[in-house]
Write an enzyme that holds these catalytic residues in place. Structure first.
Site, PDB file in Angstrom:
ATOM      1  N   ASP A  70      13.379  -2.288  -3.353  1.00 27.40           N
ATOM      2  CA  ASP A  70      12.149  -3.062  -3.516  1.00 27.40           C
ATOM      3  C   ASP A  70      11.932  -3.320  -5.005  1.00 27.40           C
ATOM      4  OD1 ASP A  70      11.511  -3.065  -0.762  1.00 27.40           O
ATOM      5  OD2 ASP A  70      10.599  -1.082  -0.936  1.00 27.40           O
ATOM      6  N   ASP A 108      11.083  -8.402   3.003  1.00 26.18           N
ATOM      7  CA  ASP A 108       9.728  -8.061   3.450  1.00 26.18           C
ATOM      8  C   ASP A 108       8.843  -9.300   3.485  1.00 26.18           C
ATOM      9  OD1 ASP A 108      10.431  -5.368   3.571  1.00 26.18           O
ATOM     10  OD2 ASP A 108       9.799  -4.996   1.504  1.00 26.18           O
TER      11      ASP A 108
END
Length: 207
Positions: free
Chosen positions: A151, A185
């Site tokens: 991320d 995401d």
């Protein structure tokens, strides 16, 4: 929207997602950050659980983290086949374009994070206090199915000190928006948002 066009969309999202993750993994050490704007930072973290770093073991205490990680990855792999069939069925039956877009986005995002979970432990060495190497001679940081999701997108839009009278969080520093996420995401969230906002168009009632 045809199945071929859907596949092109999926491949483009996957390409952007994986290029961004590989770049971050090979140019940033874990928890290293780069301020792009005051409200947007590139901040490298790794997530070995579910959304927002949650782990199965947080809810089921008798399951150790490594077993839970494998179970979660296998579940995601099974789920991606289900989403793939849903996409095939929707394009075959010429369902609304908004539905096909949503499914394609969810499929691409789910597959992008599955790639991390399955392969990144083998493809990269550790990022703790160093920049990881791709396909290192000494081997990766873990085994197959034990990779961590990369991320890097962080949007700390603003921070405020909550008043003491504020329920539960009174007197604490509140940061909006706290979660760190990735392109995959974003694709998943956008797909679900399309289904919620355009629910009637995605699932028209037959008369």
């Amino acid at each position: 929207m045809s199945l071929k066009k859907s596949i092109v969309v999926i491949l483009l999202i996957l390409l952007i997602d994986q290029i961004s993750k590989i770049y971050i993994k090979t140019h940033f050490a874990l928890h290293e950050s780069l301020e792009v704007f005051s409200w947007f930072k590139i901040y490298f973290i790794e997530n070995d659980g579910m959304a927002w770093g949650t782990k199965i073991s947080d809810f089921v205490s008798f399951v150790d983290d490594r077993s839970a990680k494998v179970a979660l990855t296998l579940f995601r792999i099974v789920a991606i086949f289900g989403i793939g069939y849903w996409l095939y069925d929707a394009t075959s039956r010429r369902r609304p374009v908004i539905l096909i877009w949503a499914i394609a986005l969810i499929f691409a995002g789910a597959l992008g994070n599955i790639i991390d979970s399955v392969f990144y432990g083998v493809w990269f060495d550790d990022s703790v206090s160093q920049v990881a190497a791709f396909l290192p001679e000494s081997g990766g940081y873990d085994s197959l199915l034990h990779g961590k999701v990369v991320d890097m997108l962080y949007f700390p839009l603003f921070e405020i000190d909550l008043p003491e009278a504020f329920p539960f969080y009174g007197g604490k520093r509140f940061n909006f928006f706290e979660p760190v996420f990735n392109i995959a995401d974003m694709a998943i969230s956008t797909g679900f948002l399309l289904l919620i906002v355009f629910n009637k168009k995605a699932f028209p009632k037959s008369h």
